[in-house]
Design a protein around this motif. Structure first.
Motif, PDB file in Angstrom:
ATOM      1  N   LYS A  69      80.807  22.048 -91.789  1.00  0.00           N
ATOM      2  CA  LYS A  69      80.214  21.929 -93.124  1.00  0.00           C
ATOM      3  C   LYS A  69      78.727  22.251 -93.066  1.00  0.00           C
ATOM      4  CE  LYS A  69      79.390  16.981 -92.505  1.00  0.00           C
ATOM      5  NZ  LYS A  69      79.472  17.100 -91.052  1.00  0.00           N
ATOM      6  N   GLU A  70      78.067  22.093 -94.196  1.00  0.00           N
ATOM      7  CA  GLU A  70      76.627  22.338 -94.292  1.00  0.00           C
ATOM      8  C   GLU A  70      75.872  21.499 -93.258  1.00  0.00           C
ATOM      9  OE1 GLU A  70      73.034  22.331 -97.645  1.00  0.00           O
ATOM     10  OE2 GLU A  70      75.088  21.762 -98.199  1.00  0.00           O
ATOM     11  N   GLY A  71      74.926  22.130 -92.590  1.00  0.00           N
ATOM     12  CA  GLY A  71      74.165  21.463 -91.543  1.00  0.00           C
ATOM     13  C   GLY A  71      74.703  21.702 -90.147  1.00  0.00           C
ATOM     14  N   ASP A  72      75.958  22.181 -90.056  1.00  0.00           N
ATOM     15  CA  ASP A  72      76.557  22.477 -88.751  1.00  0.00           C
ATOM     16  C   ASP A  72      76.202  23.892 -88.311  1.00  0.00           C
ATOM     17  OD1 ASP A  72      77.754  19.988 -88.696  1.00  0.00           O
ATOM     18  OD2 ASP A  72      79.647  20.709 -89.543  1.00  0.00           O
ATOM     19  N   GLU A  73      76.372  24.150 -87.013  1.00  0.00           N
ATOM     20  CA  GLU A  73      76.095  25.465 -86.440  1.00  0.00           C
ATOM     21  C   GLU A  73      77.320  25.992 -85.704  1.00  0.00           C
ATOM     22  OE1 GLU A  73      71.284  24.757 -85.657  1.00  0.00           O
ATOM     23  OE2 GLU A  73      72.669  24.817 -83.961  1.00  0.00           O
ATOM     24  N   VAL A  74      77.539  27.281 -85.819  1.00  0.00           N
ATOM     25  CA  VAL A  74      78.629  27.966 -85.111  1.00  0.00           C
ATOM     26  C   VAL A  74      78.031  29.158 -84.391  1.00  0.00           C
ATOM     27  CG1 VAL A  74      80.803  29.212 -85.344  1.00  0.00           C
ATOM     28  CG2 VAL A  74      80.339  27.234 -86.814  1.00  0.00           C
ATOM     29  N   ILE A  75      78.222  29.235 -83.086  1.00  0.00           N
ATOM     30  CA  ILE A  75      77.645  30.316 -82.282  1.00  0.00           C
ATOM     31  C   ILE A  75      78.568  31.528 -82.316  1.00  0.00           C
ATOM     32  CG2 ILE A  75      76.922  31.014 -79.969  1.00  0.00           C
ATOM     33  CD1 ILE A  75      76.132  28.097 -79.466  1.00  0.00           C
ATOM     34  N   VAL A  76      77.993  32.675 -82.680  1.00  0.00           N
ATOM     35  CA  VAL A  76      78.737  33.934 -82.772  1.00  0.00           C
ATOM     36  C   VAL A  76      77.916  35.042 -82.119  1.00  0.00           C
ATOM     37  CG1 VAL A  76      79.859  33.230 -84.931  1.00  0.00           C
ATOM     38  CG2 VAL A  76      77.757  34.574 -85.019  1.00  0.00           C
ATOM     39  N   PRO A  77      78.554  36.123 -81.655  1.00  0.00           N
ATOM     40  CA  PRO A  77      77.794  37.259 -81.140  1.00  0.00           C
ATOM     41  C   PRO A  77      77.180  38.059 -82.282  1.00  0.00           C
ATOM     42  CG  PRO A  77      80.124  37.754 -81.074  1.00  0.00           C
ATOM     43  CD  PRO A  77      80.007  36.325 -81.525  1.00  0.00           C
ATOM     44  N   ALA A  78      76.026  38.640 -82.039  1.00  0.00           N
ATOM     45  CA  ALA A  78      75.397  39.498 -83.048  1.00  0.00           C
ATOM     46  C   ALA A  78      76.165  40.797 -83.212  1.00  0.00           C
ATOM     47  CB  ALA A  78      73.946  39.800 -82.651  1.00  0.00           C
ATOM     48  N   TYR A  79      76.929  41.180 -82.199  1.00  0.00           N
ATOM     49  CA  TYR A  79      77.675  42.446 -82.206  1.00  0.00           C
ATOM     50  C   TYR A  79      79.133  42.153 -82.533  1.00  0.00           C
ATOM     51  CZ  TYR A  79      78.559  47.313 -80.855  1.00  0.00           C
ATOM     52  OH  TYR A  79      78.874  48.648 -80.866  1.00  0.00           O
ATOM     53  N   THR A  80      79.456  42.199 -83.806  1.00  0.00           N
ATOM     54  CA  THR A  80      80.822  41.989 -84.272  1.00  0.00           C
ATOM     55  C   THR A  80      80.881  42.406 -85.726  1.00  0.00           C
ATOM     56  OG1 THR A  80      82.600  40.347 -84.601  1.00  0.00           O
ATOM     57  CG2 THR A  80      80.353  39.585 -84.925  1.00  0.00           C
ATOM     58  N   TYR A  81      82.081  42.448 -86.281  1.00  0.00           N
ATOM     59  CA  TYR A  81      82.192  42.707 -87.713  1.00  0.00           C
ATOM     60  C   TYR A  81      81.710  41.470 -88.477  1.00  0.00           C
ATOM     61  CZ  TYR A  81      83.991  43.945 -92.270  1.00  0.00           C
ATOM     62  OH  TYR A  81      84.097  44.208 -93.607  1.00  0.00           O
ATOM     63  N   SER A  82      81.199  41.684 -89.673  1.00  0.00           N
ATOM     64  CA  SER A  82      80.545  40.621 -90.432  1.00  0.00           C
ATOM     65  C   SER A  82      81.457  39.446 -90.752  1.00  0.00           C
ATOM     66  CB  SER A  82      79.975  41.196 -91.733  1.00  0.00           C
ATOM     67  OG  SER A  82      81.007  41.759 -92.521  1.00  0.00           O
ATOM     68  N   ALA A  83      82.770  39.642 -90.785  1.00  0.00           N
ATOM     69  CA  ALA A  83      83.690  38.552 -91.120  1.00  0.00           C
ATOM     70  C   ALA A  83      83.517  37.364 -90.195  1.00  0.00           C
ATOM     71  CB  ALA A  83      85.132  39.057 -91.069  1.00  0.00           C
ATOM     72  N   THR A  84      83.145  37.604 -88.934  1.00  0.00           N
ATOM     73  CA  THR A  84      82.961  36.515 -87.986  1.00  0.00           C
ATOM     74  C   THR A  84      81.947  35.511 -88.508  1.00  0.00           C
ATOM     75  OG1 THR A  84      83.356  38.156 -86.234  1.00  0.00           O
ATOM     76  CG2 THR A  84      82.562  35.990 -85.541  1.00  0.00           C
ATOM     77  N   ALA A  85      80.821  36.015 -88.996  1.00  0.00           N
ATOM     78  CA  ALA A  85      79.775  35.135 -89.521  1.00  0.00           C
ATOM     79  C   ALA A  85      80.023  34.738 -90.966  1.00  0.00           C
ATOM     80  CB  ALA A  85      78.417  35.817 -89.401  1.00  0.00           C
ATOM     81  N   LEU A  86      80.652  35.608 -91.749  1.00  0.00           N
ATOM     82  CA  LEU A  86      80.910  35.283 -93.153  1.00  0.00           C
ATOM     83  C   LEU A  86      81.819  34.062 -93.270  1.00  0.00           C
ATOM     84  CD1 LEU A  86      81.416  38.837 -94.696  1.00  0.00           C
ATOM     85  CD2 LEU A  86      79.469  37.310 -95.040  1.00  0.00           C
ATOM     86  N   ALA A  87      82.779  33.919 -92.366  1.00  0.00           N
ATOM     87  CA  ALA A  87      83.656  32.746 -92.391  1.00  0.00           C
ATOM     88  C   ALA A  87      82.838  31.467 -92.231  1.00  0.00           C
ATOM     89  CB  ALA A  87      84.710  32.852 -91.286  1.00  0.00           C
ATOM     90  N   VAL A  88      81.824  31.534 -91.379  1.00  0.00           N
ATOM     91  CA  VAL A  88      80.943  30.375 -91.164  1.00  0.00           C
ATOM     92  C   VAL A  88      80.145  30.076 -92.427  1.00  0.00           C
ATOM     93  CG1 VAL A  88      79.046  29.468 -89.762  1.00  0.00           C
ATOM     94  CG2 VAL A  88      80.801  30.934 -88.706  1.00  0.00           C
ATOM     95  N   LEU A  89      79.591  31.105 -93.031  1.00  0.00           N
ATOM     96  CA  LEU A  89      78.805  30.927 -94.250  1.00  0.00           C
ATOM     97  C   LEU A  89      79.653  30.352 -95.378  1.00  0.00           C
ATOM     98  CD1 LEU A  89      76.706  34.228 -94.249  1.00  0.00           C
ATOM     99  CD2 LEU A  89      75.882  31.925 -93.728  1.00  0.00           C
ATOM    100  N   HIS A  90      80.908  30.759 -95.459  1.00  0.00           N
ATOM    101  CA  HIS A  90      81.800  30.256 -96.504  1.00  0.00           C
ATOM    102  C   HIS A  90      82.031  28.746 -96.373  1.00  0.00           C
ATOM    103  CE1 HIS A  90      82.847  33.740 -98.842  1.00  0.00           C
ATOM    104  NE2 HIS A  90      83.194  34.439 -97.776  1.00  0.00           N
ATOM    105  N   CYS A  91      81.831  28.208 -95.189  1.00  0.00           N
ATOM    106  CA  CYS A  91      81.968  26.760 -94.984  1.00  0.00           C
ATOM    107  C   CYS A  91      80.643  26.028 -95.169  1.00  0.00           C
ATOM    108  CB  CYS A  91      82.522  26.488 -93.588  1.00  0.00           C
ATOM    109  SG  CYS A  91      84.205  27.092 -93.356  1.00  0.00           S
ATOM    110  N   GLY A  92      79.583  26.770 -95.500  1.00  0.00           N
ATOM    111  CA  GLY A  92      78.277  26.162 -95.697  1.00  0.00           C
ATOM    112  C   GLY A  92      77.486  25.960 -94.424  1.00  0.00           C
TER     113      GLY A  92
END
Length: 405
Positions: A69-92
């Motif tokens: 949720k909001e305030g949490d962090e998820v570590i992802v690689p900078a080199y990937t398709y945007s969906a990897t990070a967009l899923a995180v953003l969708h959870c706040g």
């Protein structure tokens, strides 16, 4: 000659399976989806697999299931398709981007340095069909000092007692890490069955559930299945069977609507049944033919398709040219397109995209990701390519290099 980049594999078996679904009178989630899930388990040896309507929706489901949720962090690689990070953003939550290694996969040392008390999930990505270093990532989350830093804020986080490893295996169905399939190396693995993937359902994906005790993977499958259906206790197929109170249902939590329909599952079902025996072997043939040609060119950096620990599933052939600029790469691609060959780039690093730049990410902090991107061209690789097609592509690539460089 016109060579497309990645057309779907549709043979008579696929057509027959889809027609069978249409003639059955049942096209949404039902027996074909269940059969596809069973085939995914058979291929990967994962305890359970849950079909969904996209990789992205599957990732959002798992992050929400884990209580991100909001305030949490998820570590992802900078080199990937945007969906990897967009899923995180969708959870706040906040995607914490780290750099990658020369082989395109996430750098475990960068991962370890990025962990804070807010880190809930690490999402490594298997790029181009090549698995990441799962041992290194799993060692990190099980390190006592890292576990002590973990702060649980949901029931499932308390149950796991550490950072969740959620594998973005969108590219790697059928790939091997230390002689075991992707699908069993992380707590949760998500495959993509998008139209350009090795196995396709037109749109779709599969969540492989491989949680450690005290989790019951069968029970978590049942819960996640409800998540795909708005939190509804009965799916439409079950309700349609008739009799007594079979129509009655309940909504037990705020779920999503991300189930896969049977008409889509039918495509993937026909493909997965011949995947290792035929489709992946044909992809391997193409990759090895590329290797044979480009290994003789001192300007070419070949992708890893096999090393001591990993065997690719040959999803992409990510060729890099030595000592060229991004601009020169783009000029090469223009020449290649003029010759009728469709190529691509995988991927534009996320910090270069407007959304993420506006959020404060800067590509200068990810030098390896940029270096990989600036020199990369993804070549066509799929079963329908003939040897003559591959030879033509090779010659066009060399011609483009000689013309531009």
């Amino acid at each position: 000659m016109k060579i497309p980049f990645s057309p779907p594999f549709v043979d008579q078996d696929v057509i027959n399976e889809v027609v069978d679904t249409l003639e059955s009178g049942w096209i949404t989630t039902g027996p074909k989806v269940k059969a596809l899930e069973e085939e995914v388990c058979k291929l990967t040896h994962a305890p359970r697999a849950l079909a969904v309507n996209s990789w992205t929706s599957g990732a959002i489901l798992i992050l929400k299931w884990f209580g991100v949720k909001e305030g949490d962090e998820v570590i992802v690689p900078a080199y990937t398709y945007s969906a990897t990070a967009l899923a995180v953003l969708h959870c706040g939550a906040t995607p914490v981007m780290v750099d990658v290694k020369d082989d395109f996969t996430i750098d475990p040392e960068k991962v370890k340095a990025a962990i804070t008390s807010k880190t809930k999930v690490i999402m490594p990505v298997d790029i181009a069909g090549l698995p990441c270093d799962y041992d290194a990532v799993n060692d990190i989350v099980n390190d006592p000092s890292i576990k002590n830093l973990f702060t649980a804020t949901s029931e499932n986080q308390e149950k796991l007692g550490r950072i969740l490893v959620l594998s973005d295996a969108a590219h790697s169905v059928g790939a091997l890490y230390k002689d075991k399939q992707t699908g069993v190396w992380a707590d949760i693995t998500i495959f993509s069955f998008h139209a350009v993937k090795n196995i396709t359902t037109s749109e779709g994906g599969a969540i492989c559930i491989n949680l450690p005790k005290p989790f019951d993977n069968d029970a978590e499958y049942a819960t996640m299945r409800l998540w795909t259906l708005n939190g509804q206790t009965k799916d439409a197929f079950t309700k349609s069977q008739g009799g007594g109170s079979s129509w009655k249902y309940d909504i037990v939590f705020q779920g999503l609507k991300v189930n896969m329909p049977d008409v889509c599952a039918a495509i993937g079902l026909a493909q997965i049944r011949k995947y290792t025996s035929q489709l992946m072997e044909e992809r391997k043939r193409v990759a090895e033919r590329y290797h044979s040609f480009f290994s003789q060119k001192n300007w070419a950096q070949l992708p890893i398709i096999k090393d001591s620990d990993r065997t690719s599933c040959y999803h992409l052939y990510a060729l890099r040219m030595n000592d060229i600029t991004e601009e020169q790469r783009d000029k090469m691609m223009e020449h290649i397109a003029d010759k009728g060959v469709s190529v691509n780039v995988h991927f534009i690093p996320m910090p270069m995209l407007t959304l993420f730049k506006d959020l404060g990410y800067n590509i200068e902090n990810y030098p390896v990701a940029y270096n990989n991107y600036s020199r990369e061209i993804s070549l066509p690789i799929y079963p329908q390519l003939t040897d003559a097609d591959v030879d033509y592509i090779c010659n066009v690539i060399e011609e483009a290099y000689q013309k531009v460089i």
